[in-house]
Design an enzyme around this catalytic site. Structure first.
Site, PDB file in Angstrom:
ATOM      1  N   ASP A  36      41.523 -38.619  27.668  1.00 17.67           N
ATOM      2  CA  ASP A  36      41.129 -37.637  26.626  1.00 17.67           C
ATOM      3  C   ASP A  36      42.031 -37.792  25.422  1.00 17.67           C
ATOM      4  O   ASP A  36      43.036 -37.119  25.317  1.00 17.67           O
ATOM      5  CB  ASP A  36      41.222 -36.234  27.240  1.00 17.67           C
ATOM      6  CG  ASP A  36      40.727 -35.159  26.297  1.00 17.67           C
ATOM      7  OD1 ASP A  36      40.121 -35.498  25.273  1.00 17.67           O
ATOM      8  OD2 ASP A  36      40.968 -33.984  26.582  1.00 17.67           O
ATOM      9  N   GLU A  48      34.335 -38.323  23.795  1.00 14.91           N
ATOM     10  CA  GLU A  48      35.104 -37.568  24.795  1.00 14.91           C
ATOM     11  C   GLU A  48      34.857 -38.162  26.185  1.00 14.91           C
ATOM     12  O   GLU A  48      33.837 -38.815  26.418  1.00 14.91           O
ATOM     13  CB  GLU A  48      34.647 -36.098  24.797  1.00 14.91           C
ATOM     14  CG  GLU A  48      35.068 -35.307  23.568  1.00 14.91           C
ATOM     15  CD  GLU A  48      36.505 -34.785  23.643  1.00 14.91           C
ATOM     16  OE1 GLU A  48      37.250 -35.218  24.548  1.00 14.91           O
ATOM     17  OE2 GLU A  48      36.870 -33.973  22.786  1.00 14.91           O
ATOM     18  N   HIS A  89      38.917 -37.542  18.557  1.00 21.54           N
ATOM     19  CA  HIS A  89      40.120 -36.852  18.061  1.00 21.54           C
ATOM     20  C   HIS A  89      41.361 -37.664  18.372  1.00 21.54           C
ATOM     21  O   HIS A  89      41.463 -38.314  19.424  1.00 21.54           O
ATOM     22  CB  HIS A  89      40.213 -35.422  18.605  1.00 21.54           C
ATOM     23  CG  HIS A  89      40.285 -35.264  20.094  1.00 21.54           C
ATOM     24  ND1 HIS A  89      41.459 -35.407  20.793  1.00 21.54           N
ATOM     25  CD2 HIS A  89      39.339 -34.955  21.008  1.00 21.54           C
ATOM     26  CE1 HIS A  89      41.231 -35.177  22.074  1.00 21.54           C
ATOM     27  NE2 HIS A  89      39.942 -34.914  22.245  1.00 21.54           N
ATOM     28  N   HIS A  92      43.892 -33.642  30.579  1.00 23.51           N
ATOM     29  CA  HIS A  92      44.942 -32.617  30.544  1.00 23.51           C
ATOM     30  C   HIS A  92      45.777 -32.597  31.825  1.00 23.51           C
ATOM     31  O   HIS A  92      46.610 -31.715  31.998  1.00 23.51           O
ATOM     32  CB  HIS A  92      44.373 -31.212  30.271  1.00 23.51           C
ATOM     33  CG  HIS A  92      43.544 -31.121  29.028  1.00 23.51           C
ATOM     34  ND1 HIS A  92      43.055 -29.942  28.533  1.00 23.51           N
ATOM     35  CD2 HIS A  92      43.130 -32.068  28.149  1.00 23.51           C
ATOM     36  CE1 HIS A  92      42.354 -30.184  27.428  1.00 23.51           C
ATOM     37  NE2 HIS A  92      42.385 -31.461  27.180  1.00 23.51           N
ATOM     38  N   GLU A 145      42.063 -31.385  17.761  1.00 22.90           N
ATOM     39  CA  GLU A 145      40.916 -30.879  18.531  1.00 22.90           C
ATOM     40  C   GLU A 145      41.379 -29.989  19.674  1.00 22.90           C
ATOM     41  O   GLU A 145      40.627 -29.122  20.126  1.00 22.90           O
ATOM     42  CB  GLU A 145      40.107 -32.062  19.087  1.00 22.90           C
ATOM     43  CG  GLU A 145      38.804 -31.680  19.763  1.00 22.90           C
ATOM     44  CD  GLU A 145      38.932 -31.366  21.244  1.00 22.90           C
ATOM     45  OE1 GLU A 145      37.980 -30.824  21.816  1.00 22.90           O
ATOM     46  OE2 GLU A 145      39.992 -31.661  21.839  1.00 22.90           O
ATOM     47  N   GLU A 146      42.597 -30.224  20.158  1.00 22.22           N
ATOM     48  CA  GLU A 146      43.033 -29.553  21.382  1.00 22.22           C
ATOM     49  C   GLU A 146      43.572 -28.144  21.146  1.00 22.22           C
ATOM     50  O   GLU A 146      43.979 -27.481  22.094  1.00 22.22           O
ATOM     51  CB  GLU A 146      44.109 -30.399  22.097  1.00 22.22           C
ATOM     52  CG  GLU A 146      43.645 -31.799  22.518  1.00 22.22           C
ATOM     53  CD  GLU A 146      42.734 -31.770  23.738  1.00 22.22           C
ATOM     54  OE1 GLU A 146      42.356 -30.673  24.197  1.00 22.22           O
ATOM     55  OE2 GLU A 146      42.381 -32.864  24.211  1.00 22.22           O
ATOM     56  N   ASP A 166      44.481 -36.382  18.498  1.00 27.09           N
ATOM     57  CA  ASP A 166      45.577 -35.625  19.127  1.00 27.09           C
ATOM     58  C   ASP A 166      45.441 -35.600  20.646  1.00 27.09           C
ATOM     59  O   ASP A 166      44.394 -35.947  21.207  1.00 27.09           O
ATOM     60  CB  ASP A 166      45.639 -34.199  18.576  1.00 27.09           C
ATOM     61  CG  ASP A 166      44.404 -33.372  18.904  1.00 27.09           C
ATOM     62  OD1 ASP A 166      43.279 -33.910  18.848  1.00 27.09           O
ATOM     63  OD2 ASP A 166      44.559 -32.180  19.239  1.00 27.09           O
TER      64      ASP A 166
HETATM   65 ZN   LIG Z   1      39.168 -34.396  24.170  1.00 27.73          ZN
END
Ligand SMILES: [Zn+2]
Length: 357
Positions: free
Chosen positions: A99, A158, A73, A332, A129-130, A75
């Site tokens: 990530d 990932e 992903h 994150h 995706e987030e 984003d």
């Molecule tokens: Zn991810």
């Protein structure tokens, strides 16, 4: 904007990771990064490139018997004083380093530098995706152009810290409600206390023994937990209703129907309503390209405990696993970072897998 993804940058997975991190792409703001990735892919003669929204994919068509997907992903979660990237020794810090722009860099580097992979490859770079699944580029393309995703096997890049995390656990939320009868607290014997009734639900949770399940050599550890409790009317009223929210993480040998049946068994006699469910995904390691991938990695796989988009691939009938250089524990976080050696090693692993005859 000049495209920062120059040929020199594309040739080096570390430099490429950094360049991708430095294109801000918080969910729903992926246009700039998707434009850069699309421009690169359209310039590669051995690829055919498609775009849907801010999801970009490119594929080889070499007539191979097997097709694999490399997916990442584009984003990130919102910035947190961690943009643009910074370097400290062997570590690259910044939003998306782990990530998962280091994983995206693997796919983009291989897309450009490997004209004759041993399988046909679909490189899939997707948006959103987030955030909620209605924006998820994998979901959207799966609905609009399912043929773009046809494949025998998928690697989702990932963060896994350089090992294979296979399958993923399912997740279910439910509300267990206890009922009572209101009364004045001064004459409580005229009522029935629903909050006290919740004690019976909590007792079952406290004595519950969660399963550990081994599938294809991967361990999955389940969990059944109360995550919220609400009830009460006023300081002088016996409450007539109490709700306990339950979160159930279940191994991929159970589908959502089996998971719900299990919850109904555990909470037999109580009022239970399922509010949300997502299927897990079996590890799917018996597919030949998965076996060859494991051999290239050279380390035993483990079960993925969190829910990831491998479950979306599984729902499309494509076995998928997670493999990426980032540390999943840092995703994150404000001090998110990635080790440069993990980027170099992981890129070499994927190259070994795809290039070997
Ligand atoms: Zn991810």
């Amino acid at each position: 904007m000049e495209n920062p993804l120059t040929p020199e940058v594309l040739a080096d997975p570390v430099a490429l990771t950094r360049a991708l991190v430095d294109i801000e792409s918080v969910s729903l703001n992926e246009k700039a990064i998707a434009d850069c990735v699309e421009e690169v892919l359209r310039g590669v003669p051995h690829l055919t490139t498609f775009r849907h929204g801010n999801t970009v994919m490119a594929r080889t068509d070499l007539g191979r018997a097997t097709r694999v997907v490399l997916a990442g992903h584009l984003d990130t979660v919102p910035l947190n004083d961690n943009f643009p990237s910074t370097m400290r020794g062997d570590l690259m810090y910044g939003c998306g380093t782990s990530d998962m722009k280091s994983g995206v860099a693997f796919a983009l580097h291989l897309a450009v530098t490997l004209p004759d992979p041993r399988y046909d490859v679909t490189y899939f770079f997707y948006e959103a995706e987030e955030i909620e699944s209605k924006y998820n580029g994998l979901t959207l393309v799966g609905q609009a152009h399912p043929q773009w995703l046809q494949a025998d096997f998928a690697v989702l890049l990932e963060p896994t810290y350089g090992i294979v995390e296979a399958g993923c656990q399912g997740t279910m939320r439910a509300i267990v409600t206890t009922h009572g009868e209101r009364a004045h607290a001064a004459r409580s014997w005229h009522g029935v206390n629903a909050i006290h009734g919740a004690g019976g639900v909590l007792d079952r949770l406290r004595s519950y023994e969660a399963r550990r399940v081994t599938i294809d050599g991967c361990d999955y550890r389940e969990g059944l937990n109360a995550v919220r409790i609400t009830g009460g009317v006023a300081g002088n009223v016996i409450p007539d209703r109490c709700e306990i929210e339950i979160n159930y993480r279940y191994a991929p040998d159970r589908d959502p129907a089996a998971a719900e049946a299990h919850l109904r068994e555990v909470f037999a006699g109580f009022d239970l309503e399922v509010t949300d469910a997502a299927a897990g995904a079996a590890p799917g390691l018996d597919a030949p390209p998965a076996q060859e991938f494991l051999a290239a990695v050279g380390a035993a796989p483990i079960g993925k405990l969190g829910w990831t988009d491998v479950a979306r691939f599984a729902a499309m009938g494509i076995p998928a696993l997670n493999f990426g250089p980032g540390d999943p524990n840092l995703a994150h976080h404000k001090d998110e970072h990635v080790e440069l050696t993990k980027i170099r090693d992981g890129a070499a692993t994927l190259h070994r897998w795809l290039a070997s005859a």
